[in-house]
Design an enzyme around this catalytic site. Structure first.
Site, PDB file in Angstrom:
ATOM      1  N   GLY A  67      -9.135   6.139   7.198  1.00 19.98           N
ATOM      2  CA  GLY A  67      -8.430   7.036   7.676  1.00 19.98           C
ATOM      3  C   GLY A  67      -7.990   6.768   9.053  1.00 19.98           C
ATOM      4  O   GLY A  67      -6.849   7.095   9.442  1.00 19.98           O
ATOM      5  N   ASP A 214       5.439  -7.218  -2.597  1.00 17.10           N
ATOM      6  CA  ASP A 214       6.336  -7.307  -3.722  1.00 17.10           C
ATOM      7  C   ASP A 214       7.643  -6.583  -3.524  1.00 17.10           C
ATOM      8  O   ASP A 214       8.422  -6.540  -4.754  1.00 17.10           O
ATOM      9  CB  ASP A 214       5.541  -7.188  -5.119  1.00 17.10           C
ATOM     10  CG  ASP A 214       4.887  -6.216  -5.353  1.00 17.10           C
ATOM     11  OD1 ASP A 214       5.158  -5.127  -4.595  1.00 17.10           O
ATOM     12  OD2 ASP A 214       4.400  -5.806  -6.406  1.00 17.10           O
ATOM     13  N   GLU A 271      -6.638  10.323   4.129  1.00 18.48           N
ATOM     14  CA  GLU A 271      -6.136  11.636   4.999  1.00 18.48           C
ATOM     15  C   GLU A 271      -5.772  12.465   3.935  1.00 18.48           C
ATOM     16  O   GLU A 271      -4.913  12.171   2.890  1.00 18.48           O
ATOM     17  CB  GLU A 271      -5.075  11.182   5.841  1.00 18.48           C
ATOM     18  CG  GLU A 271      -5.499  10.307   7.117  1.00 18.48           C
ATOM     19  CD  GLU A 271      -6.806  10.886   7.973  1.00 18.48           C
ATOM     20  OE1 GLU A 271      -6.325  11.773   8.696  1.00 18.48           O
ATOM     21  OE2 GLU A 271      -7.782  10.231   7.740  1.00 18.48           O
TER      22      GLU A 271
END
Length: 311
Positions: A67, A214, A271
């Protein structure tokens, strides 16, 4: 190079505070300026970081859990500063994308001596994320687990198990419209995880093949299943073996949206937000991150993997 350490004093039940002396000791012999800032309330890390990086570039270290990392990230995006991670939360999931599964002896020193590399970044609605954003059962589990984590003798792994049990009794499956690079799907889901990184929730390998460099998201969708099957799903997900379950599907794309007529909990790198619709885009090589030097790490953490034997 100038260094900025953002310390969440609540992370790891106060373990983050141990780094204050380590930082001061290290820079006694290093002729580089550094700053230590303590967070005081939710969102404070973002505010502090922005006040620094708006004037010059720093290496900014998130000293806390995922967080805290997300708050620091949202303060850095769009600048030339570099993001670094000193993990001392209850899950420490993102750092596994940087160091792999093998432990390093001293994550602090290894990070300070690390190498800067660009990685991909996600933006969901108006918030950036670096690891995983998800909706559904898993987000509700995080919501419940956060309550248990505040209890003195509850470890991170125990909190997540209690979160699962609590959520089982109250969760309702979500009717969703999911759009992946313009292709629309309609599904009743247990959860949907948009993955840049591989694992979350203290070690659950929800998207074991994901790669932060990627140029594409992996989307794990788990459709409506019985409560009994949920108990079978999570032990498999801990090991990244849940692809064999009939109701589990994987997709890939650079733009993903999820909407529902009912409000759901959105988990963005740990969050939590309440939404009815989310729109997510991948930002190729969107941020520069400090990869720890590879010479041995021992990131002690509470993880789902430690709790696997109890499920």
């Amino acid at each position: 190079m100038e260094h900025l350490f953002i310390i969440n004093p609540e992370a790891g039940k106060g373990r983050s505070l141990e780094y204050i002396e380590k930082i001061k000791d290290y820079f006694k012999d290093v002729d580089e300026p550094y700053h230590i800032e303590m967070t005081r309330y939710p969102g404070h890390a973002t505010e502090v970081v922005r006040s620094y990086v708006s004037h010059k570039n720093y290496r900014v270290y998130a000293v806390g859990g995922d967080g805290t990392l997300n708050e620091v990230l949202n303060g850095i995006v769009g600048t030339g500063s570099v993001l670094a991670v000193i993990p001392c939360g209850s899950g420490n999931d993102f750092v596994k994308n940087l160091i792999g599964e093998e432990p390093i002896e001293d994550i602090f020193i290894s990070t300070l001596r690390g190498e800067e590399k660009y990685i991909d970044l996600g933006k969901i609605n108006n918030r950036y994320f670096i690891n995983i954003s998800s909706v559904g059962f898993d987000s509700e589990v995080v919501y419940s687990a956060n309550t248990f984590k505040k209890l003195k003798y509850i470890t991170g792994s125990a909190a997540y198990i209690l979160g699962i049990l609590t959520t089982l009794f109250k969760f309702k499956f979500i009717k969703t419209a999911i759009t992946i690079d313009g292709v629309k799907l309609y599904k009743d889901i247990l959860l949907a995880a948009i993955a840049n990184g591989r694992c979350y929730g203290g070690g659950v390998k929800i998207s074991p093949k994901s790669d932060i460099s990627d140029g594409i998201f992996d989307l794990c969708v788990v459709e409506k299943v019985s409560k009994l099957k949920i108990f079978l799903l999570f032990p498999k997900a801990i090991k990244g073996k849940h692809e064999s379950i009939k109701q589990v599907s994987f997709y890939s794309g650079r733009s993903i949206s999820i909407s529902s007529s009912e409000e759901f909990v959105l988990n963005v790198d740990g969050e939590l937000l309440k939404e009815k619709e989310v729109s997510c885009q991948l930002i190729r090589k969107g941020i520069k991150v400090l990869f720890p030097e590879r010479k041995g790490l021992s990131v002690k953490e509470d993880s789902y993997s430690e709790a696997a034997a109890h499920l």
